[in-house]
Design a protein around this motif. Structure first.
Motif, PDB file in Angstrom:
ATOM      1  N   LYS A   2       0.839  -1.199   0.000  1.00 27.09           N
ATOM      2  CA  LYS A   2       0.000   0.000   0.000  1.00 27.09           C
ATOM      3  C   LYS A   2       0.876   1.252   0.000  1.00 27.09           C
ATOM      4  O   LYS A   2       1.966   1.266   0.554  1.00 27.09           O
ATOM      5  CB  LYS A   2      -0.898   0.046   1.235  1.00 27.09           C
ATOM      6  N   LYS A   3       0.345   2.303  -0.608  1.00 23.29           N
ATOM      7  CA  LYS A   3       0.985   3.610  -0.588  1.00 23.29           C
ATOM      8  C   LYS A   3       0.113   4.533   0.245  1.00 23.29           C
ATOM      9  O   LYS A   3      -1.072   4.694  -0.031  1.00 23.29           O
ATOM     10  CB  LYS A   3       1.147   4.164  -1.998  1.00 23.29           C
ATOM     11  N   ASP A  71       0.443   8.279  -7.058  1.00 23.53           N
ATOM     12  CA  ASP A  71      -0.919   7.829  -6.758  1.00 23.53           C
ATOM     13  C   ASP A  71      -0.867   6.995  -5.483  1.00 23.53           C
ATOM     14  O   ASP A  71       0.093   6.245  -5.271  1.00 23.53           O
ATOM     15  CB  ASP A  71      -1.483   6.997  -7.905  1.00 23.53           C
ATOM     16  N   ASP A  73      -2.991   4.724  -2.142  1.00 21.05           N
ATOM     17  CA  ASP A  73      -4.099   3.858  -1.746  1.00 21.05           C
ATOM     18  C   ASP A  73      -4.840   4.428  -0.540  1.00 21.05           C
ATOM     19  O   ASP A  73      -6.048   4.282  -0.423  1.00 21.05           O
ATOM     20  CB  ASP A  73      -3.570   2.462  -1.379  1.00 21.05           C
ATOM     21  N   CYS A  89      -8.326   7.571  -3.867  1.00 24.02           N
ATOM     22  CA  CYS A  89      -7.728   6.547  -3.019  1.00 24.02           C
ATOM     23  C   CYS A  89      -8.819   5.553  -2.613  1.00 24.02           C
ATOM     24  O   CYS A  89     -10.007   5.820  -2.784  1.00 24.02           O
ATOM     25  CB  CYS A  89      -7.077   7.161  -1.776  1.00 24.02           C
ATOM     26  N   SER A  90      -8.402   4.432  -2.051  1.00 22.24           N
ATOM     27  CA  SER A  90      -9.381   3.430  -1.620  1.00 22.24           C
ATOM     28  C   SER A  90      -9.833   3.640  -0.178  1.00 22.24           C
ATOM     29  O   SER A  90     -10.848   3.098   0.239  1.00 22.24           O
ATOM     30  CB  SER A  90      -8.803   2.023  -1.793  1.00 22.24           C
ATOM     31  N   HIS A  91      -9.071   4.435   0.587  1.00 22.86           N
ATOM     32  CA  HIS A  91      -9.449   4.708   1.982  1.00 22.86           C
ATOM     33  C   HIS A  91      -8.948   6.089   2.372  1.00 22.86           C
ATOM     34  O   HIS A  91      -7.841   6.487   2.005  1.00 22.86           O
ATOM     35  CB  HIS A  91      -8.835   3.669   2.930  1.00 22.86           C
TER      36      HIS A  91
END
Length: 131
Positions: A2-3, A71, A73, A89-91
């Motif tokens: 994850k980033k 980019d 996460d 982002c996903s969160h």
């Protein structure tokens, strides 16, 4: 892997400390970045000092803007209220931390310790796969 981006207005204190902890605590679990939404002239010396007290060297940290990071996460905002940025982002979560800038060194230490606990929790949630 994850980033994670830690973001605040100036990228001069809280987000820099979070990036420092992320690179230390999150090593091998997530990549850590920090950025700000506005230009500023330096990483706050108080932030550098209190991180150095616990063995994390931020003397080479540079100020970054959102356009300087990849980019991501996960977006963590530090408590910038209505000025918090949007990044895909996903969160996303806001840690609601007061900026210790301009106050005594004890305030920087208290903020550092809160950030450390939050980064440890973030690492645990990433490892468990809940983020």
């Amino acid at each position: 892997m994850k980033k994670v981006a830690f973001v605040c207005i100036h990228n001069s204190c809280r987000s820099q400390m979070a990036e420092g902890f992320g690179k230390s605590i999150g090593q091998g679990i997530f990549e850590s970045y920090s950025a700000g939404t506005e230009h500023y002239h330096e990483v706050k010396p108080g932030a550098v000092t209190v991180m150095e007290e616990i063995g994390i060297d931020m003397s080479d940290h540079k100020l970054k803007l959102l356009s300087d990071i990849p980019d991501i996460d996960i977006l963590i905002t530090m408590g910038c209220g209505v000025e918090c940025p949007y990044l895909p982002c996903s969160h996303r979560e806001d840690w609601g931390l007061e900026d210790p800038s301009g106050g005594p060194i004890e305030g920087f230490r208290a903020t550092r310790d809160m950030i450390k606990e939050k980064v440890l929790d973030l690492k645990e949630r990433i490892e468990k796969g809940t983020l």
